[in-house]
Design a protein around this motif. Structure first.
Motif, mmCIF file in Angstrom:
data_model
loop_
_atom_site.group_PDB
_atom_site.id
_atom_site.type_symbol
_atom_site.label_atom_id
_atom_site.label_comp_id
_atom_site.label_asym_id
_atom_site.label_seq_id
_atom_site.Cartn_x
_atom_site.Cartn_y
_atom_site.Cartn_z
ATOM 1 N N UNK A 83 0.860 -1.184 0.000
ATOM 2 C CA UNK A 83 0.000 0.000 0.000
ATOM 3 C C UNK A 83 0.891 1.227 0.000
ATOM 4 N N UNK A 84 0.325 2.337 -0.370
ATOM 5 C CA UNK A 84 1.108 3.578 -0.381
ATOM 6 C C UNK A 84 1.613 3.843 1.037
ATOM 7 N N UNK A 85 2.940 3.964 1.202
ATOM 8 C CA UNK A 85 3.475 4.153 2.560
ATOM 9 C C UNK A 85 2.995 5.458 3.190
ATOM 10 N N UNK A 86 2.822 5.425 4.500
ATOM 11 C CA UNK A 86 2.537 6.645 5.246
ATOM 12 C C UNK A 86 3.792 7.507 5.248
ATOM 13 N N UNK A 87 3.693 8.700 5.825
ATOM 14 C CA UNK A 87 4.880 9.551 5.915
ATOM 15 C C UNK A 87 5.991 8.852 6.680
ATOM 16 N N UNK A 88 5.588 8.150 7.723
ATOM 17 C CA UNK A 88 6.572 7.416 8.526
ATOM 18 C C UNK A 88 7.200 6.295 7.699
ATOM 19 N N UNK A 89 6.345 5.570 6.950
ATOM 20 C CA UNK A 89 6.859 4.495 6.116
ATOM 21 C C UNK A 89 7.790 5.011 5.034
ATOM 22 N N UNK A 90 7.427 6.154 4.424
ATOM 23 C CA UNK A 90 8.277 6.753 3.399
ATOM 24 C C UNK A 90 9.614 7.188 3.987
ATOM 25 N N UNK A 91 9.580 7.755 5.209
ATOM 26 C CA UNK A 91 10.810 8.181 5.869
ATOM 27 C C UNK A 91 11.696 6.973 6.177
ATOM 28 N N UNK A 92 11.065 5.870 6.589
ATOM 29 C CA UNK A 92 11.821 4.644 6.864
ATOM 30 C C UNK A 92 12.489 4.139 5.590
ATOM 31 N N UNK A 93 11.750 4.166 4.463
ATOM 32 C CA UNK A 93 12.300 3.699 3.196
ATOM 33 C C UNK A 93 13.493 4.553 2.763
ATOM 34 N N UNK A 94 13.365 5.873 2.882
ATOM 35 C CA UNK A 94 14.466 6.772 2.506
ATOM 36 C C UNK A 94 15.659 6.556 3.433
ATOM 37 N N UNK A 95 15.378 6.419 4.727
ATOM 38 C CA UNK A 95 16.452 6.159 5.681
ATOM 39 C C UNK A 95 17.151 4.847 5.377
ATOM 40 N N UNK A 96 16.379 3.851 4.919
ATOM 41 C CA UNK A 96 16.965 2.552 4.589
ATOM 42 C C UNK A 96 17.903 2.656 3.393
ATOM 43 N N UNK A 97 17.579 3.524 2.435
ATOM 44 C CA UNK A 97 18.471 3.735 1.292
ATOM 45 C C UNK A 97 19.830 4.226 1.783
ATOM 46 N N UNK A 98 19.805 5.167 2.718
ATOM 47 C CA UNK A 98 21.058 5.696 3.278
ATOM 48 C C UNK A 98 21.815 4.596 4.004
ATOM 49 N N UNK A 99 21.093 3.812 4.798
ATOM 50 C CA UNK A 99 21.737 2.721 5.550
ATOM 51 C C UNK A 99 22.336 1.693 4.590
ATOM 52 N N UNK A 100 21.618 1.365 3.526
ATOM 53 C CA UNK A 100 22.128 0.408 2.543
ATOM 54 C C UNK A 100 23.408 0.919 1.884
ATOM 55 N N UNK A 101 23.430 2.212 1.542
ATOM 56 C CA UNK A 101 24.620 2.783 0.905
ATOM 57 C C UNK A 101 25.803 2.804 1.861
ATOM 58 N N UNK A 102 25.545 3.205 3.102
ATOM 59 C CA UNK A 102 26.615 3.203 4.100
ATOM 60 C C UNK A 102 27.083 1.777 4.343
ATOM 61 N N UNK A 103 26.111 0.849 4.438
ATOM 62 C CA UNK A 103 26.463 -0.553 4.642
ATOM 63 C C UNK A 103 27.313 -1.096 3.523
#
Length: 237
Positions: A83-103
């Motif tokens: 489903x379309x992510x909530x603002x919190x879900x969207x923020x988690x997804x964007x944060x995960x992109x950063x974590x994946x790149x750092x990882x």
């Protein structure tokens, strides 16, 4: 009337997950074959950017069919729960992109300490792709590749395993199969790339377990790939 034991149920889920995985690999291969034939008919030469971009989209759509068919056969739409992510879900997804790149950079550094360089993904090879290819792969990653891989690995494999194995075993099992998809080349470099993909898959699996929304890891996965293509584009222009 005999009843199946918990052990039988667990073995059944493993069998279903492996079958889905193999069906996805077959779908990927079939999509590639179909596109080669269609491209020849349409007069799109192999090696051109159009051939590479459309071919990528068609191949990865082959991941979608096995999970969709399984969900219909089982009468279980939860495997396709997005489903379309909530603002919190969207923020988690964007944060995960950063974590994946750092990882990624942390893992590359760790591998360098033992003198191992993971195999390079051919899709990021500047020798075989024009600069515009990397630019076009940004939306393809977000709209096709990321969602298709997550539908198969997290929605299908992890979803099936979770029914009998619970959250963490299903995350690890699905991530192990995800990692095996990335065996490229041979030797220590190929094994390092598998391990690298497995560890990144653990985070994506956790995102799905944490949010219960397939679109969150799909956005994170697609966004991570998109950033890699964007970086490659700026390096080659």
């Amino acid at each position: 009337m005999s009843q199946s034991s918990p052990g039988d149920s667990r073995l059944l889920r493993i069998g279903q997950a492996i079958t889905l995985f193999l069906a996805g690999v077959l779908g990927l291969s079939l999509g590639s074959s179909l596109w080669i034939g269609a491209a020849s008919t349409l007069g799109i030469a192999e090696g051109t950017t159009a051939h590479q971009i459309v071919g990528t989209a068609v191949r990865y759509l082959g991941f979608v069919a096995p999970v969709a068919l399984f969900a219909v056969a089982e009468g279980d739409r939860t495997l396709l729960s997005g489903r379309v992510p909530s603002r919190r879900g969207a923020a988690i997804a964007v944060g995960a992109v950063v974590v994946l790149l750092v990882g990624q950079y942390v893992l590359l550094w760790a591998f360098s300490l033992i003198g191992v360089a993971p195999s390079q993904n051919p899709a990021l090879d500047p020798e075989t792709h024009a600069p515009v290819y990397f630019l076009l792969m940004v939306p393809v990653s977000l709209l096709v590749v990321g969602p298709a891989e997550e539908l198969l690995v997290r929605g299908g494999l992890q979803g099936v395993l979770r029914r009998s194995w619970g959250p963490w075993p299903s995350i690890v099992g699905a991530s192990a199969l995800f990692g095996s998809l990335h065996y490229i080349g041979g030797g220590s470099g190929a094994l390092a790339y598998v391990a690298f993909s497995f560890l990144l898959g653990i985070l994506l699996g956790y995102l799905y377990e944490r949010t219960g929304n397939l679109l969150v890891p799909a956005v994170a996965h697609g966004g991570y790939n998109a950033v890699l293509y964007a970086i490659q584009y700026w390096q080659v222009i």
